[in-house]
Design an enzyme around this catalytic site. Structure first.
Site: not given
Ligand code: NI
Length: 199
Positions: A156, A110-111, A152-153, A62, A57
């Site tokens: 953010h 996480c990216l 998780h998303e 981000q 995601g």
């Molecule tokens: Ni993430």
């Protein structure tokens, strides 16, 4: 003609932990803005960036854009080979409701946090409401491992990163150590959850 028609690479830079954009509270997208070129292009770019980086995601914060938009998609993902598939889902102005007091303990990555994983608790049955990219209402019940991905998303968009939710910091590990030491057990645990919740 838009940039995509010209074949220009529309990946955006993913900001990493330490960048203040990841700690911002994202703003609600006004209904009248959803069809705008900038929002539609942002969504296209989020999808392309997520796919190129093999994320599960990606949230607008981000890519340092403080709007309440995230996308989720899991399909043959080499970064998360054990994750059940999730069709591409764009959520604008999400509202997540927990449907159970049960929690599952899952490794996340996480990216925006390269080479780190850790165990967080997630609710395995949630209701996700919001708007799709056409501005139509969405209302999904998401279960199991996939529910964690949505949480998780959503985090953010509130400036929360997964390490904030890691209760036992001794579970933090690199991707190399994860695959070497913990992945086999975790895959077995994921298989049990998928069996229980169907996703
Ligand atoms: Ni993430």
């Amino acid at each position: 003609m838009c940039y995509h028609d010209k074949g220009i690479d529309m990946q955006r830079e993913i900001v990493e932990i330490g960048h203040p954009a990841l700690r911002e509270m994202a703003q609600k997208v006004p209904d009248t803005e959803i069809s705008s070129a900038r929002i539609q292009r942002l969504i296209d770019d989020l999808i392309e960036t997520k796919r190129k980086k093999n994320g599960a995601g990606l949230a607008a914060t981000q890519v340092a854009v403080p709007w309440r938009i995230f996308i989720v998609e899991v399909a043959n993902n080499p970064r998360y080979p054990y994750k059940p598939e999730i069709p591409l889902t764009v959520v604008i102005n999400p509202e997540i409701t927990f449907l159970t007091d049960t929690r599952i303990s899952v490794y996340e990555g996480c990216l925006s946090i390269p080479d780190l994983r850790g165990i967080v608790e997630r609710c395995p049955e949630i209701r996700v409401q919001g708007l799709d990219r056409q501005g139509e209402a969405i209302d999904h019940t998401i279960k199991g491992i996939s529910a964690g991905t949505f949480q998780h998303e959503d985090d953010h968009l509130n400036g929360i990163l997964f390490p904030d939710r890691v209760k036992d910091t001794r579970t933090l590990c690199t991707w190399g150590e994860f695959s070497r030491r913990y992945e086999d057990d975790f895959r077995a645990y994921v298989a049990k959850i998928v069996n229980q919740y169907g996703s």
